[in-house]
Design a protein around this motif. Structure first.
Motif, PDB file in Angstrom:
ATOM      1  N   GLU A 125       0.832  -1.200   0.000  1.00  0.00           N
ATOM      2  CA  GLU A 125       0.000   0.000   0.000  1.00  0.00           C
ATOM      3  C   GLU A 125       0.869   1.253   0.000  1.00  0.00           C
ATOM      4  OE1 GLU A 125      -2.793   1.763   3.393  1.00  0.00           O
ATOM      5  OE2 GLU A 125      -3.588  -0.072   2.528  1.00  0.00           O
TER       6      GLU A 125
ATOM      7  N   ILE B 110      -3.804   9.790   0.198  1.00  0.00           N
ATOM      8  CA  ILE B 110      -3.540   8.817   1.249  1.00  0.00           C
ATOM      9  C   ILE B 110      -4.662   7.787   1.210  1.00  0.00           C
ATOM     10  CG2 ILE B 110      -2.349  10.445   2.768  1.00  0.00           C
ATOM     11  CD1 ILE B 110      -4.965  10.479   4.481  1.00  0.00           C
ATOM     12  N   LYS B 111      -4.415   6.639   1.820  1.00  0.00           N
ATOM     13  CA  LYS B 111      -5.480   5.662   1.965  1.00  0.00           C
ATOM     14  C   LYS B 111      -5.970   5.711   3.407  1.00  0.00           C
ATOM     15  CE  LYS B 111      -6.882   1.010   0.758  1.00  0.00           C
ATOM     16  NZ  LYS B 111      -6.474  -0.304   0.180  1.00  0.00           N
ATOM     17  N   ALA B 112      -7.240   5.993   3.577  1.00  0.00           N
ATOM     18  CA  ALA B 112      -7.840   6.081   4.908  1.00  0.00           C
ATOM     19  C   ALA B 112      -9.292   5.625   4.826  1.00  0.00           C
ATOM     20  CB  ALA B 112      -7.774   7.515   5.439  1.00  0.00           C
TER      21      ALA B 112
ATOM     22  N   TYR C  58       1.428   4.532  12.354  1.00  0.00           N
ATOM     23  CA  TYR C  58       0.563   5.226  11.404  1.00  0.00           C
ATOM     24  C   TYR C  58       0.666   6.723  11.640  1.00  0.00           C
ATOM     25  CZ  TYR C  58      -2.686   5.055  15.401  1.00  0.00           C
ATOM     26  OH  TYR C  58      -3.248   5.167  16.645  1.00  0.00           O
TER      27      TYR C  58
ATOM     28  N   TYR D 183      -7.625  12.260   9.457  1.00  0.00           N
ATOM     29  CA  TYR D 183      -7.570  10.965   8.791  1.00  0.00           C
ATOM     30  C   TYR D 183      -6.435  10.133   9.386  1.00  0.00           C
ATOM     31  CZ  TYR D 183     -10.266  13.485   5.241  1.00  0.00           C
ATOM     32  OH  TYR D 183     -11.209  14.233   4.577  1.00  0.00           O
TER      33      TYR D 183
ATOM     34  N   SER E  81      -3.929   7.014   8.695  1.00  0.00           N
ATOM     35  CA  SER E  81      -3.419   6.245   7.562  1.00  0.00           C
ATOM     36  C   SER E  81      -2.148   5.507   7.974  1.00  0.00           C
ATOM     37  CB  SER E  81      -3.122   7.180   6.388  1.00  0.00           C
ATOM     38  OG  SER E  81      -2.728   6.448   5.258  1.00  0.00           O
ATOM     39  N   TYR E  82      -2.018   4.272   7.499  1.00  0.00           N
ATOM     40  CA  TYR E  82      -0.833   3.473   7.810  1.00  0.00           C
ATOM     41  C   TYR E  82       0.331   3.894   6.912  1.00  0.00           C
ATOM     42  CZ  TYR E  82      -3.345   0.426  10.978  1.00  0.00           C
ATOM     43  OH  TYR E  82      -4.043  -0.060  12.057  1.00  0.00           O
TER      44      TYR E  82
END
Length: 242
Positions: free
Chosen positions: A116, A139-141, A162, A172, A174-175
């Motif tokens: 990811e 970002i992925k959240a 994270y 948010y 996110s890792y």
């Protein structure tokens, strides 16, 4: 696309187990194994490694000391029998921290974080062109891709493995690592005030002692960063009575 992965661990059995796990994950490819970080320098210096599986307790130099001295930005997952180093590992922006014996399920979870991370980096790089000025990043959240505009970002906070992205409207989780976020923030606009905080200079309302105020938020300034932070913020902007 397979992530080119290397293993650095002085225990042959540990390396053997990690190699078997890598072989079972279709998006990973073993690019080398070493019993010492010093022996891996030639491979790492080429800039082709996309993931490092790194032991901590090793002769001559520990994995933690190696990462502190390593100049490149490299996604790392620590693999160790010592859980007490987890906090220090995450402070070095590790993607994950695996405690031996490592189950395949736990390894896979860490590997997916690496995948990811790499995909987001590629996506953000594609947004940048030779003529366009980057104004945002993804970002992925919450299981979705979220676009974050630089002008809407208040500050970024590192929380172990994270980050928390604070905007005026929402925050948010996110890792990601602090280092990976810092890569995409323009240095002219964002200032690292502490190992766990990066702030948008334009959003700062006041500074009192070792704290910055942005709305209801209080963000620390570390002693080691204070002189540089104050210089960046106040240069040519501090009015004095002559």
């Amino acid at each position: 696309m397979k992530l080119q992965t290397i293993i650095i661990d002085d225990e042959p059995l540990a390396r053997k187990g990690l190699k078997e796990y890598i072989a079972d994950v279709d998006f990973l490819q073993l690019a080398g194994e070493f019993d010492s970080p010093l022996k891996a320098m030639d491979v790492l210096s080429r800039g082709e490694v996309q993931l490092l599986l790194l032991d901590i307790q090793m002769p001559k130099i520990t994995g933690l000391d190696f990462m502190k001295s390593f100049q490149q930005t490299l996604p790392v997952i620590f693999t160790t029998a010592y859980p007490q180093y987890a906090l220090e590992g995450f402070e070095l922006n590790a993607l994950d921290y695996l405690v031996k014996p490592i189950s395949f399920d736990r390894f896979l979870k860490a590997a997916l974080k690496a995948k990811e991370y790499y995909e987001l980096r590629q996506q953000n790089k594609q947004m940048q062109t030779g003529v366009d000025v980057q104004k945002d990043f993804f970002i992925k959240a919450d299981n979705q891709l979220v676009r974050i505009a630089f002008d809407e970002l208040l500050f970024v906070e590192a929380l172990q493995n994270y980050v928390c992205i604070h905007t005026a409207a929402k925050k948010y989780i996110s890792y990601l690592t602090m280092r990976s976020v810092e890569e995409y923030l323009p240095a002219s606009q964002f200032i690292k005030t502490h190992k766990s905080f990066i702030v948008n200079a334009a959003k700062i309302e006041s500074i009192e002692g070792n704290e910055i105020r942005i709305g209801a938020h209080r963000i620390p300034i570390s002693r080691s960063e204070k002189e540089e932070v104050m210089e960046q913020l106040l240069k040519n902007k501090f009015l004095k009575r002559y």
